[in-house]
Design an enzyme around this catalytic site. Structure first.
Site, mmCIF file in Angstrom:
data_model
loop_
_atom_site.group_PDB
_atom_site.id
_atom_site.type_symbol
_atom_site.label_atom_id
_atom_site.label_comp_id
_atom_site.label_asym_id
_atom_site.label_seq_id
_atom_site.Cartn_x
_atom_site.Cartn_y
_atom_site.Cartn_z
ATOM 1 N N GLU A 161 12.527 -3.054 -9.270
ATOM 2 C CA GLU A 161 13.960 -3.268 -9.107
ATOM 3 C C GLU A 161 14.556 -2.412 -7.991
ATOM 4 O O GLU A 161 15.690 -2.670 -7.578
ATOM 5 C CB GLU A 161 14.687 -3.001 -10.417
ATOM 6 C CG GLU A 161 14.419 -4.056 -11.474
ATOM 7 C CD GLU A 161 15.241 -3.862 -12.734
ATOM 8 O OE1 GLU A 161 15.887 -2.789 -12.864
ATOM 9 O OE2 GLU A 161 15.226 -4.763 -13.592
ATOM 10 N N GLY A 182 0.808 -1.209 0.000
ATOM 11 C CA GLY A 182 0.000 0.000 0.000
ATOM 12 C C GLY A 182 0.842 1.259 0.000
ATOM 13 O O GLY A 182 2.020 1.251 -0.348
ATOM 14 N N ALA A 211 3.719 6.373 -7.959
ATOM 15 C CA ALA A 211 3.867 6.106 -9.391
ATOM 16 C C ALA A 211 4.696 4.868 -9.676
ATOM 17 O O ALA A 211 4.527 4.220 -10.719
ATOM 18 C CB ALA A 211 4.497 7.323 -10.079
ATOM 19 N N GLY A 212 5.591 4.500 -8.759
ATOM 20 C CA GLY A 212 6.364 3.280 -8.949
ATOM 21 C C GLY A 212 5.478 2.051 -8.948
ATOM 22 O O GLY A 212 5.659 1.131 -9.764
ATOM 23 N N HIS A 213 4.510 2.000 -8.035
ATOM 24 C CA HIS A 213 3.575 0.878 -8.016
ATOM 25 C C HIS A 213 2.707 0.856 -9.277
ATOM 26 O O HIS A 213 2.431 -0.209 -9.838
ATOM 27 C CB HIS A 213 2.668 0.966 -6.785
ATOM 28 C CG HIS A 213 3.388 0.872 -5.487
ATOM 29 N ND1 HIS A 213 3.603 1.967 -4.676
ATOM 30 C CD2 HIS A 213 3.947 -0.187 -4.842
ATOM 31 C CE1 HIS A 213 4.240 1.586 -3.594
ATOM 32 N NE2 HIS A 213 4.474 0.292 -3.669
#
Length: 282
Positions: A148, A31, A35-37
């Site tokens: 990553e 949660g 923006a990475g998720h």
């Protein structure tokens, strides 16, 4: 997007998603999405694939002095982001479903779990491996996507899936960054204004070191320069190391390598990593 909190309903929901022959892609998260998720969700949206995200703040991967109680929880905002990104199903189990009374099983991955964050955070990767195994057994995906940025976590999961013949394709998605280069992280919200300004020293130091090593400069000297620049910026360093990109052991110039780092600004622990390409020929 369906939001499901009970295991029997999850089984039914997954069966519905597969009913047209689609594959299932899983994006596990804790949660506090950013923006990475969402980049993981976007990467998972392939033709013939339905996307399942999970949100579970896993107590087993937090140490006794870590930030489980402080870890940001933004259920409404997270649900809205996933829905807007085109996620098909959100699995959001309560703790009592993940770890019911009497739960006694631990999944441990030797070798890749031992150093770096494994040394700095004892038991952390056992918690990661255990919860990811449970998520894989619950969702039964064909593919799973991980960022990553958490490079050691990605290596642990790849080793676990290979060793246990899980038959799941594990896909790493490149680190998403702010405009100044800082890796996106749910923990960045802990940085105050002054710390946020200093935090960019981490990706910059790694970038300088990676470029130096890539062109053939002495790796230990480049790592020493990176450590010195981080200390000068106010960081307390856990590690800055060059490792083999698969085993996380001693690097070999003929194999993929990774420059990895973890360091603290105030109460916030930041991690980052960069690929180091083969030595350039003259």
């Amino acid at each position: 997007m369906q939001t499901i909190r009970q295991l029997d309903l999850l089984r039914n929901g997954i069966a519905d998603l597969r009913s047209d022959g689609s594959r299932i892609a899983l994006v596990p998260t804790m949660g506090a999405l950013h923006a990475g998720h969402i980049a993981l969700i976007e990467a998972a949206k392939r033709p013939g694939t339905r996307v399942v995200a999970s949100i579970f703040v896993n107590p087993k991967q937090f140490g006794p002095n870590e930030d489980l109680s402080r870890y940001p929880r933004k259920e409404l905002a997270d649900t809205r982001m996933l829905n807007e990104a085109g996620c098909d199903l959100l699995w959001m189990p309560p703790v009592e479903i993940m770890y019911p009374e009497g739960f006694a099983t631990n999944v441990s991955v030797a070798g890749v779990s031992d150093g770096l964050d494994g040394a700095a955070r004892p038991g952390h990767f056992d918690g990661v491996a255990t919860v990811v195994t449970k998520l894989f057994n619950q969702v039964r995906p064909d593919l799973a996507y991980f960022g990553e940025k958490d490079f050691q976590q990605l290596a642990v999961i790849r080793r676990m899936v290979a060793d246990l013949d899980m038959g799941i394709e594990i896909i790493g998605v490149p680190t998403q960054r702010e405009d100044d280069g800082l890796a996106l992280s749910s923990r960045n919200i802990y940085l105050d204004e002054a710390e946020r300004a200093k935090a960019v020293a981490l990706p910059r130091a790694l970038g300088v070191a990676a470029r130096a090593i890539q062109k053939g400069d002495d790796a230990e000297a480049a790592l020493a320069v990176a450590r010195e620049s981080l200390i000068a910026a106010g960081f307390v360093i856990d590690y800055v190391e060059l490792v083999d990109a698969e085993t996380l052991g001693r690097p070999d110039a003929g194999r993929p390598r990774r420059l990895v780092a973890a360091a603290r600004l105030g109460q916030t622990r930041l991690i980052d990593n960069l690929a180091v390409e083969p030595v350039e020929s003259a």
